[in-house]
Design an enzyme around this catalytic site. Sequence first.
Site, PDB file in Angstrom:
ATOM      1  CG  HIS A   1       9.422  41.197   8.252  1.00 39.99           C
ATOM      2  ND1 HIS A   1      10.130  41.105   7.069  1.00 39.99           N
ATOM      3  CD2 HIS A   1      10.277  41.716   9.178  1.00 39.99           C
ATOM      4  CE1 HIS A   1      11.360  41.563   7.266  1.00 39.99           C
ATOM      5  NE2 HIS A   1      11.470  41.936   8.536  1.00 39.99           N
TER       6      HIS A   1
ATOM      7  CB  ALA B   1       1.700  11.903  -5.134  1.00 37.86           C
TER       8      ALA B   1
ATOM      9  CB  SER C   1       3.495   5.073 -14.451  1.00 32.88           C
ATOM     10  OG  SER C   1       4.091   5.888 -13.464  1.00 32.88           O
TER      11      SER C   1
ATOM     12  CG  LEU D   1      -2.185  -0.649   1.282  1.00 33.29           C
ATOM     13  CD1 LEU D   1      -2.850  -0.426   2.636  1.00 33.29           C
ATOM     14  CD2 LEU D   1      -3.086  -0.154   0.162  1.00 33.29           C
TER      15      LEU D   1
HETATM   16  C1  FAD Z   1      11.631   8.974  -8.161  1.00 41.46           C
HETATM   17  C2  FAD Z   1      10.248   9.565  -8.141  1.00 41.46           C
HETATM   18  C3  FAD Z   1       9.998  10.676  -7.349  1.00 41.46           C
HETATM   19  C4  FAD Z   1       8.722  11.212  -7.304  1.00 41.46           C
HETATM   20  N1  FAD Z   1       8.511  12.303  -6.513  1.00 41.46           N
HETATM   21  C5  FAD Z   1       7.291  12.860  -6.458  1.00 41.46           C
HETATM   22  C6  FAD Z   1       7.043  13.973  -5.612  1.00 41.46           C
HETATM   23  O1  FAD Z   1       7.922  14.432  -4.885  1.00 41.46           O
HETATM   24  N2  FAD Z   1       5.794  14.484  -5.593  1.00 41.46           N
HETATM   25  C7  FAD Z   1       4.785  13.998  -6.374  1.00 41.46           C
HETATM   26  O2  FAD Z   1       3.668  14.517  -6.321  1.00 41.46           O
HETATM   27  N3  FAD Z   1       4.983  12.931  -7.183  1.00 41.46           N
HETATM   28  C8  FAD Z   1       6.209  12.366  -7.243  1.00 41.46           C
HETATM   29  N4  FAD Z   1       6.414  11.270  -8.036  1.00 41.46           N
HETATM   30  C9  FAD Z   1       5.285  10.762  -8.844  1.00 41.46           C
HETATM   31  C10 FAD Z   1       4.331   9.936  -7.979  1.00 41.46           C
HETATM   32  O3  FAD Z   1       5.045   8.919  -7.320  1.00 41.46           O
HETATM   33  C11 FAD Z   1       3.229   9.347  -8.839  1.00 41.46           C
HETATM   34  O4  FAD Z   1       2.639  10.372  -9.610  1.00 41.46           O
HETATM   35  C12 FAD Z   1       2.160   8.691  -7.996  1.00 41.46           C
HETATM   36  O5  FAD Z   1       2.702   7.658  -7.199  1.00 41.46           O
HETATM   37  C13 FAD Z   1       1.044   8.132  -8.876  1.00 41.46           C
HETATM   38  O6  FAD Z   1       0.071   7.548  -8.068  1.00 41.46           O
HETATM   39  P1  FAD Z   1      -0.904   6.407  -8.608  1.00 41.46           P
HETATM   40  O7  FAD Z   1      -1.825   6.118  -7.470  1.00 41.46           O
HETATM   41  O8  FAD Z   1      -1.462   6.799  -9.904  1.00 41.46           O
HETATM   42  O9  FAD Z   1       0.027   5.148  -8.910  1.00 41.46           O
HETATM   43  P2  FAD Z   1       1.168   4.400  -8.098  1.00 41.46           P
HETATM   44  O10 FAD Z   1       1.658   5.204  -6.963  1.00 41.46           O
HETATM   45  O11 FAD Z   1       2.157   3.973  -9.118  1.00 41.46           O
HETATM   46  O12 FAD Z   1       0.438   3.140  -7.486  1.00 41.46           O
HETATM   47  C14 FAD Z   1      -0.076   2.128  -8.299  1.00 41.46           C
HETATM   48  C15 FAD Z   1      -0.230   0.872  -7.472  1.00 41.46           C
HETATM   49  O13 FAD Z   1      -0.935  -0.089  -8.237  1.00 41.46           O
HETATM   50  C16 FAD Z   1      -0.389  -1.367  -7.978  1.00 41.46           C
HETATM   51  N5  FAD Z   1      -0.739  -2.229  -9.119  1.00 41.46           N
HETATM   52  C17 FAD Z   1      -0.382  -2.081 -10.415  1.00 41.46           C
HETATM   53  N6  FAD Z   1      -0.939  -3.050 -11.183  1.00 41.46           N
HETATM   54  C18 FAD Z   1      -1.664  -3.825 -10.338  1.00 41.46           C
HETATM   55  C19 FAD Z   1      -2.471  -4.990 -10.511  1.00 41.46           C
HETATM   56  N7  FAD Z   1      -2.656  -5.524 -11.718  1.00 41.46           N
HETATM   57  N8  FAD Z   1      -3.052  -5.535  -9.433  1.00 41.46           N
HETATM   58  C20 FAD Z   1      -2.886  -4.994  -8.191  1.00 41.46           C
HETATM   59  N9  FAD Z   1      -2.128  -3.910  -7.970  1.00 41.46           N
HETATM   60  C21 FAD Z   1      -1.543  -3.313  -9.026  1.00 41.46           C
HETATM   61  C22 FAD Z   1       1.099  -1.103  -7.834  1.00 41.46           C
HETATM   62  O14 FAD Z   1       1.729  -2.135  -7.107  1.00 41.46           O
HETATM   63  C23 FAD Z   1       1.098   0.232  -7.085  1.00 41.46           C
HETATM   64  O15 FAD Z   1       1.138   0.041  -5.696  1.00 41.46           O
HETATM   65  C24 FAD Z   1       7.668  10.674  -8.075  1.00 41.46           C
HETATM   66  C25 FAD Z   1       7.913   9.537  -8.860  1.00 41.46           C
HETATM   67  C26 FAD Z   1       9.180   8.990  -8.898  1.00 41.46           C
HETATM   68  C27 FAD Z   1       9.417   7.768  -9.731  1.00 41.46           C
END
Ligand code: FAD
Length: 475
Positions: A454, A329, A154, A38
Amino acid sequence: MAIEVDVAVLGGGPGGYTAAIRAAQLGKRTAIIEMDKLGGTCLHKGCIPSKSLLRSAEVYATLLKASTYGIDVEENAVTVNFDRVQNRKEQTVEQLHGGLQSLMAKHGITIVKGKGRIIGPSIFSPRAGTVAVELADGEMESVVSKHLIIATGSRPRQISGLEADGKLILTSDDALVMEKLPASILIVGGGVIGVEWASLLNDFGVEVTIVEAADRILPTEDEDISREMTRLFRKRGVQIVTGASVRPDTYTGSSEGVSITAGSAEGDIQLTAACMLVSVGRVPNTEGLGLENTDIRTENGFISTNASYQTNERHIYAIGDVIGGVQLAHAAAHEGLAAVDHLNGGKPETVAAHRIPRCVYSRPEIASVGYTERQAKEKGIQTKTAKLPFGAIGKAIVAGETEGFVKVIADADTNDIVGVHIIGLHATDLIAEATLAQLLDATPWEIGQSIHPHPTLSEALGEAMLALDGLSTAF
Ligand SMILES: Cc1cc2nc3c(=O)[nH]c(=O)nc-3n(C[C@H](O)[C@H](O)[C@H](O)COP(=O)(O)OP(=O)(O)OC[C@H]3O[C@@H](n4cnc5c(N)ncnc54)[C@H](O)[C@@H]3O)c2cc1C
């Protein structure tokens, strides 16, 4: 026996878990199907672990210039214990992971741990959308819901011929779990992730080279921001090569390190380093999802939705990185809330992509909301701009961090705030006021008129707004 709920969420990242909490708050029986941990990319491979490493790097960089603050530190007394840096990162992630699990329990959300695949019409439902889950023990479970939200996120995009091996060629996932710091690194891609890694590794003393295909690093940010970050990076010794694309066929890697040629308009450039980080974007997690069992459409691999985040199957929504757009995020979380509001009968307001704040947690930080000057001009907006340097702000001088500025772009005809671009200390916190200003349709004068305490860095934004009409008293 199938698990029956009102709302099933496929993927437990910030988009998925935020949507699930809101659905539970609205009294919906809710389940999250998650195959890993999670918290998703953000908690385990993105926002949080990278920010923890950046914070350690910042502390180290600050200690190295402790004498600036009148603190004497004996020569060579400050060293990086990278094991402990990594441990702290793990503890930070674990603390938040624990909090998230408690939050799920508090809201009575069922967690189904396994890989989910959407199936077509079946004995469970005449509509596509039931999720068949392969549990860790190999057993199958079915989750049947009235509404399904796809939030599968992604993963790092790889370059064909330069696939990551976790040692010489790294993705951002690999870089987060490095056991020791390399002597040097070549970062392919000067976008947000590349720039954050360049900043933190440079602060840790690693020799950093960034190679970027566009004509500047951070090509989606305002040009003044890219220019300032380039200047500050070069001052710190980061090498930046722009307008150059690496040629995978020229790659060699050995225990000596990596070597590759980048082609540019000026000719070939030979690049060498101990290892290479490839940070050239992200691809959506749609493989094996069972989309072929539905009428859901994709575009360039990303799931297509309407403004309410409904896919072509109206009872199935998609949010977050898997739909593309702003891959952050807070964007994923916001989309999750909007999707739940909509499936609950509400009419959520669509937030235009440019109104979502964008942040880069480098040193100094960068944050922006709204259009860049170039985008505003392309849209035919007559602009007026003001730039307020942090050097004019008392709190920045107190902090010893005067680099950077706040740039405000306004519509010269309507006086609307068109864009705010900040590079400097705590830019990522300061941008929230500009985001609120845009949401409330505040004029620059109203923001400038609001009393900023300030000495604070927030004065920079207020003064930049007043500077648009030549009314700043800060410089
Ligand atoms: C190095 C890095 C730094 C980042 N820093 C920031 C930041 O500082 N601030 C910010 O806003 N964003 C940041 N991001 C971007 C941010 O992490 C993503 O935009 C965000 O996590 C997307 O959320 P999401 O819920 O769409 O997907 P995700 O967080 O990718 O979650 C998707 C989930 O789905 C699960 N999943 C996938 N397929 C399946 C399946 N078939 N069955 C069950 N589970 C599945 C995965 O295991 C995962 O847990 C960063 C990204 C990276 C790579």
